[in-house]
Design an enzyme around this catalytic site. Structure first.
Site, PDB file in Angstrom:
ATOM      1  N   GLY A  18       0.830  -1.210   0.000  1.00 14.55           N
ATOM      2  CA  GLY A  18       0.000   0.000   0.000  1.00 14.55           C
ATOM      3  C   GLY A  18       0.854   1.245   0.000  1.00 14.55           C
ATOM      4  O   GLY A  18       1.856   1.300   0.703  1.00 14.55           O
ATOM      5  N   ARG A  79       0.907  -4.900  -5.764  1.00 15.80           N
ATOM      6  CA  ARG A  79       0.985  -6.170  -5.044  1.00 15.80           C
ATOM      7  C   ARG A  79       1.258  -7.219  -6.115  1.00 15.80           C
ATOM      8  O   ARG A  79       0.576  -7.265  -7.122  1.00 15.80           O
ATOM      9  CB  ARG A  79      -0.314  -6.436  -4.295  1.00 15.80           C
ATOM     10  CG  ARG A  79      -0.641  -5.273  -3.333  1.00 15.80           C
ATOM     11  CD  ARG A  79      -1.732  -5.603  -2.364  1.00 15.80           C
ATOM     12  NE  ARG A  79      -2.260  -4.382  -1.769  1.00 15.80           N
ATOM     13  CZ  ARG A  79      -1.835  -3.853  -0.620  1.00 15.80           C
ATOM     14  NH1 ARG A  79      -0.886  -4.422   0.075  1.00 15.80           N
ATOM     15  NH2 ARG A  79      -2.370  -2.749  -0.155  1.00 15.80           N
ATOM     16  N   ASP A 110       4.802  -4.758   6.183  1.00 11.87           N
ATOM     17  CA  ASP A 110       5.311  -6.052   6.652  1.00 11.87           C
ATOM     18  C   ASP A 110       5.264  -7.146   5.581  1.00 11.87           C
ATOM     19  O   ASP A 110       6.153  -8.000   5.522  1.00 11.87           O
ATOM     20  CB  ASP A 110       4.618  -6.494   7.940  1.00 11.87           C
ATOM     21  CG  ASP A 110       3.111  -6.527   7.813  1.00 11.87           C
ATOM     22  OD1 ASP A 110       2.578  -6.072   6.785  1.00 11.87           O
ATOM     23  OD2 ASP A 110       2.461  -7.021   8.752  1.00 11.87           O
ATOM     24  N   THR A 133       3.878   2.751   5.845  1.00 11.44           N
ATOM     25  CA  THR A 133       2.462   2.375   5.779  1.00 11.44           C
ATOM     26  C   THR A 133       1.688   3.338   6.662  1.00 11.44           C
ATOM     27  O   THR A 133       2.177   3.719   7.731  1.00 11.44           O
ATOM     28  CB  THR A 133       2.214   0.917   6.238  1.00 11.44           C
ATOM     29  OG1 THR A 133       0.820   0.754   6.529  1.00 11.44           O
ATOM     30  CG2 THR A 133       2.989   0.534   7.477  1.00 11.44           C
ATOM     31  N   ASP A 135      -0.748   2.623   8.351  1.00  9.14           N
ATOM     32  CA  ASP A 135      -1.335   1.889   9.485  1.00  9.14           C
ATOM     33  C   ASP A 135      -0.498   1.964  10.759  1.00  9.14           C
ATOM     34  O   ASP A 135      -1.004   1.695  11.843  1.00  9.14           O
ATOM     35  CB  ASP A 135      -1.529   0.413   9.125  1.00  9.14           C
ATOM     36  CG  ASP A 135      -2.369   0.235   7.873  1.00  9.14           C
ATOM     37  OD1 ASP A 135      -3.146   1.143   7.560  1.00  9.14           O
ATOM     38  OD2 ASP A 135      -2.229  -0.808   7.211  1.00  9.14           O
ATOM     39  N   ASP A 137       1.606  -0.075  11.894  1.00  8.12           N
ATOM     40  CA  ASP A 137       1.490  -1.352  12.607  1.00  8.12           C
ATOM     41  C   ASP A 137       2.779  -2.176  12.590  1.00  8.12           C
ATOM     42  O   ASP A 137       2.740  -3.394  12.722  1.00  8.12           O
ATOM     43  CB  ASP A 137       0.330  -2.172  12.005  1.00  8.12           C
ATOM     44  CG  ASP A 137       0.506  -2.424  10.513  1.00  8.12           C
ATOM     45  OD1 ASP A 137       1.409  -1.833   9.897  1.00  8.12           O
ATOM     46  OD2 ASP A 137      -0.265  -3.228   9.954  1.00  8.12           O
ATOM     47  N   ARG A 179      -6.468  -0.963   8.788  1.00  9.38           N
ATOM     48  CA  ARG A 179      -6.651  -2.430   8.735  1.00  9.38           C
ATOM     49  C   ARG A 179      -6.929  -2.977  10.136  1.00  9.38           C
ATOM     50  O   ARG A 179      -7.788  -2.461  10.811  1.00  9.38           O
ATOM     51  CB  ARG A 179      -5.448  -3.095   8.068  1.00  9.38           C
ATOM     52  CG  ARG A 179      -5.391  -2.756   6.582  1.00  9.38           C
ATOM     53  CD  ARG A 179      -4.438  -3.647   5.863  1.00  9.38           C
ATOM     54  NE  ARG A 179      -3.125  -3.603   6.487  1.00  9.38           N
ATOM     55  CZ  ARG A 179      -2.083  -4.291   6.070  1.00  9.38           C
ATOM     56  NH1 ARG A 179      -2.196  -5.084   5.033  1.00  9.38           N
ATOM     57  NH2 ARG A 179      -0.923  -4.185   6.667  1.00  9.38           N
TER      58      ARG A 179
HETATM   59  P1  ATP Z   1       0.653  -2.523   3.498  1.00 13.32           P
HETATM   60  O1  ATP Z   1       0.937  -2.784   4.966  1.00 13.32           O
HETATM   61  O2  ATP Z   1       0.550  -1.066   3.240  1.00 13.32           O
HETATM   62  O3  ATP Z   1      -0.482  -3.308   2.936  1.00 13.32           O
HETATM   63  P2  ATP Z   1       2.552  -4.483   2.651  1.00 13.32           P
HETATM   64  O4  ATP Z   1       3.966  -4.375   2.279  1.00 13.32           O
HETATM   65  O5  ATP Z   1       2.236  -5.247   3.918  1.00 13.32           O
HETATM   66  O6  ATP Z   1       1.955  -3.022   2.690  1.00 13.32           O
HETATM   67  P3  ATP Z   1       1.470  -6.648   1.024  1.00 13.32           P
HETATM   68  O7  ATP Z   1       0.470  -6.614  -0.064  1.00 13.32           O
HETATM   69  O8  ATP Z   1       1.178  -7.498   2.201  1.00 13.32           O
HETATM   70  O9  ATP Z   1       1.719  -5.128   1.438  1.00 13.32           O
HETATM   71  O10 ATP Z   1       2.866  -7.122   0.408  1.00 13.32           O
HETATM   72  C1  ATP Z   1       3.415  -6.478  -0.733  1.00 13.32           C
HETATM   73  C2  ATP Z   1       4.021  -7.496  -1.648  1.00 13.32           C
HETATM   74  O11 ATP Z   1       5.072  -8.206  -0.960  1.00 13.32           O
HETATM   75  C3  ATP Z   1       3.078  -8.596  -2.129  1.00 13.32           C
HETATM   76  O12 ATP Z   1       2.300  -8.166  -3.211  1.00 13.32           O
HETATM   77  C4  ATP Z   1       4.047  -9.679  -2.528  1.00 13.32           C
HETATM   78  O13 ATP Z   1       4.588  -9.414  -3.803  1.00 13.32           O
HETATM   79  C5  ATP Z   1       5.160  -9.527  -1.480  1.00 13.32           C
HETATM   80  N1  ATP Z   1       4.916 -10.510  -0.408  1.00 13.32           N
HETATM   81  C6  ATP Z   1       4.092 -10.399   0.655  1.00 13.32           C
HETATM   82  N2  ATP Z   1       4.087 -11.524   1.385  1.00 13.32           N
HETATM   83  C7  ATP Z   1       4.915 -12.395   0.754  1.00 13.32           C
HETATM   84  C8  ATP Z   1       5.323 -13.745   0.983  1.00 13.32           C
HETATM   85  N3  ATP Z   1       4.875 -14.435   2.024  1.00 13.32           N
HETATM   86  N4  ATP Z   1       6.182 -14.295   0.106  1.00 13.32           N
HETATM   87  C9  ATP Z   1       6.656 -13.611  -0.942  1.00 13.32           C
HETATM   88  N5  ATP Z   1       6.303 -12.345  -1.224  1.00 13.32           N
HETATM   89  C10 ATP Z   1       5.449 -11.738  -0.391  1.00 13.32           C
END
Ligand code: ATP
Length: 329
Positions: A18, A79, A110, A133, A135, A137, A179
């Site tokens: 995000g 994503r 994360d 982020t 959030d 978090d 979230r």
């Molecule tokens: P936000 O907290 O703002 O949603 P985020 O970094 O947690 O941000 P995610 O959509 O959870 O957002 O993760 C971003 C990208 O990281 C995913 O689209 C994926 O490409 C990669 N990713 C997340 N989890 C995994 C995993 N377990 N294995 C491999 N790649 C991952």
């Protein structure tokens, strides 16, 4: 340009997950700190998907001019489900290695750090995470990039809603993002003087909510404003309104879901400074030889946290603030 003493020559940079206001300030800081240390910077568009698709751009000092004040991310974010597969990560590693890229800096949340940790374990690529982020978090940093801006956006909206709530003697349920974390809800409820904040971290008893609001409205209050975290177990402001509106017919219960406006806009000074510090710190720790870590600021000092720790725990709310919100409502 200075030459650095480490073996690092080139890094890659992405914004992932995000988006949050201040990501551009972090991009700028990573690029400028890298160039100052003799590192080449390749940025990939659309997070991990850009690395898989070989969609890179070289960034230099001047390519990041005039972005510190802009919301969103000039690198775009996405994503990538392909990156969740070993085949996708293999393609990404090939594209990094063919450019002799030694390290990857990931600006994101994360989930993005989990992905970074995995590609590092599988393909030996050095990785550093910069927490961004709205959030807030993520453990290992007092605040994440974008949180302060989102908080101020939500607070401004609440101030405006309160004006109209007061004029018409209405009850407003205002849903904020976060979230499954209640940081935005808790702090906007304090800053906006809300009557109640419903947080995912606390069990919400709808009958208690009704009783509390009735009490308040019987006193001097003629309007009321409840902040509802999107992750609250009541299911959000719309569902809560359905459950309480018949008890408050006199007040014309209204719902306002703030939504994505909380993600956009110019970052606050505090977010720009945080992003600048963390961007420069990410380059510094890479040059010092660290990998699979996240940089953060705790008590105004740089803190590094192993990525696997950063993604393994949920950050707790400050319960003194929860109590404060209750005391002052
Ligand atoms: P936000 O907290 O703002 O949603 P985020 O970094 O947690 O941000 P995610 O959509 O959870 O957002 O993760 C971003 C990208 O990281 C995913 O689209 C994926 O490409 C990669 N990713 C997340 N989890 C995994 C995993 N377990 N294995 C491999 N790649 C991952």
């Amino acid at each position: 340009m200075l030459e650095n003493d480490s073996d690092l020559k080139a890094i890659a940079l992405i914004t992932s997950g995000g988006d949050s206001p201040g990501m551009n300030a972090a991009v700028r800081a990573v690029v400028r700190a890298s160039v100052q240390n003799g590192l080449k910077v390749y940025a990939a568009y659309r997070g991990y998907q850009g690395i898989i698709d070989d969609d890179f751009v070289d960034l230099g000092t001047h390519s990041v001019s005039n972005i510190i004040q802009r919301g969103g991310t000039i690198l775009k974010s996405a994503r990538s489900s392909e990156f969740r597969t070993p085949e996708g990560r293999e393609k990404a590693a090939v594209n990094l290695k063919k450019r002799d890229i030694d390290a990857l800096v990931v600006i994101g949340g994360d989930g993005s750090f989990t992905g970074a940790n995995i590609i590092s374990e599988e393909h030996g690529i050095n990785v550093v995470g910069i927490p961004a982020t709205i959030d807030n978090d993520i453990i290992g940093t007092d605040e994440t990039i974008g949180y302060d801006t989102a908080l101020n956006t939500a607070m401004d909206a609440i101030d405006k809603i309160r004006d109209t709530a007061d004029a018409h003697e209405r009850m407003f349920l205002v849903e904020v993002m976060g979230r499954d974390a209640g940081f935005i809800a808790l702090e906007t409820s304090i800053a906006g003087g809300a009557e109640l904040a419903l947080l995912p971290e606390e069990l919400t008893n709808v009958n208690e909510v009704k009783a509390l609001l009735k009490n308040m409205l019987q006193e001097q209050k003629r309007s009321s404003l409840v902040v509802v975290a999107e992750g609250d177990e009541t299911g959000g402001a719309l569902k809560l309104a359905e459950r309480i509106k018949d008890d408050f017919t006199k007040y014309d219960v209204k719902v306002c879901i703030l939504g994505h406006i909380q993600r956009g806009g110019a970052p606050t000074a505090r977010d720009r400074v945080l992003a600048s510090r963390l961007g420069a710190a990410a380059v510094k720790v890479l040059l010092e030889g660290h990998s699979r870590i996240m940089v953060g600021i705790v008590n105004n000092s740089l803190k590094i946290t192993p990525m696997r720790v950063a993604v393994s725990k949920k950050k707790n709310l400050d319960y003194a603030l929860v109590q404060l919100a209750k005391l002052l409502r």
